[in-house]
Motif scaffolding. Sequence first.
Motif, PDB file in Angstrom:
ATOM      1  N   MET A  84       1.768  -2.447   6.806  1.00  0.00           N
ATOM      2  CA  MET A  84       1.453  -3.735   7.361  1.00  0.00           C
ATOM      3  C   MET A  84       1.847  -4.851   6.385  1.00  0.00           C
ATOM      4  O   MET A  84       2.368  -5.865   6.813  1.00  0.00           O
ATOM      5  N   LEU A  85       1.592  -4.655   5.105  1.00  0.00           N
ATOM      6  CA  LEU A  85       2.004  -5.658   4.132  1.00  0.00           C
ATOM      7  C   LEU A  85       3.514  -5.758   4.057  1.00  0.00           C
ATOM      8  O   LEU A  85       4.058  -6.851   3.858  1.00  0.00           O
ATOM      9  N   TYR A  86       4.199  -4.633   4.217  1.00  0.00           N
ATOM     10  CA  TYR A  86       5.661  -4.658   4.218  1.00  0.00           C
ATOM     11  C   TYR A  86       6.154  -5.534   5.363  1.00  0.00           C
ATOM     12  O   TYR A  86       7.047  -6.367   5.180  1.00  0.00           O
ATOM     13  N   ASP A  87       5.576  -5.369   6.537  1.00  0.00           N
ATOM     14  CA  ASP A  87       5.983  -6.163   7.696  1.00  0.00           C
ATOM     15  C   ASP A  87       5.714  -7.648   7.473  1.00  0.00           C
ATOM     16  O   ASP A  87       6.525  -8.496   7.856  1.00  0.00           O
ATOM     17  N   ALA A  88       4.581  -7.962   6.860  1.00  0.00           N
ATOM     18  CA  ALA A  88       4.258  -9.363   6.577  1.00  0.00           C
ATOM     19  C   ALA A  88       5.262  -9.953   5.581  1.00  0.00           C
ATOM     20  O   ALA A  88       5.707 -11.087   5.743  1.00  0.00           O
ATOM     21  N   ALA A  89       5.629  -9.167   4.574  1.00  0.00           N
ATOM     22  CA  ALA A  89       6.613  -9.637   3.594  1.00  0.00           C
ATOM     23  C   ALA A  89       7.977  -9.829   4.249  1.00  0.00           C
ATOM     24  O   ALA A  89       8.680 -10.802   3.964  1.00  0.00           O
ATOM     25  N   LEU A  90       8.368  -8.903   5.122  1.00  0.00           N
ATOM     26  CA  LEU A  90       9.655  -9.013   5.818  1.00  0.00           C
ATOM     27  C   LEU A  90       9.690 -10.254   6.699  1.00  0.00           C
ATOM     28  O   LEU A  90      10.653 -11.026   6.681  1.00  0.00           O
ATOM     29  N   LEU A  91       8.629 -10.473   7.448  1.00  0.00           N
ATOM     30  CA  LEU A  91       8.557 -11.659   8.300  1.00  0.00           C
ATOM     31  C   LEU A  91       8.613 -12.933   7.461  1.00  0.00           C
ATOM     32  O   LEU A  91       9.343 -13.873   7.793  1.00  0.00           O
ATOM     33  N   GLN A  92       7.885 -12.957   6.358  1.00  0.00           N
ATOM     34  CA  GLN A  92       7.886 -14.142   5.498  1.00  0.00           C
ATOM     35  C   GLN A  92       9.263 -14.376   4.883  1.00  0.00           C
ATOM     36  O   GLN A  92       9.706 -15.517   4.750  1.00  0.00           O
TER      37      GLN A  92
END
Length: 68
Positions: A1-9
Amino acid sequence: MLYDAALLQAYVNGLFDYARNEAQTTPAAKPSYEEMASGLKSAVTLQVRASQTEQIKRVLDIVKRRHM
């Protein structure tokens, strides 16, 4: 989930350059390691980074494998 948030950011950060007309097109390539690390830093507060150090390390390992 943190990976996805970092990718989106990281993608959002890339759009700011596009919106300011610094680039003619939006980047089509996946974000670099540096962009992903910056995205993770922007997406997660200092409090979360301090309390979730092991999870952050695992996410950075995933980023290294996928974006270097």
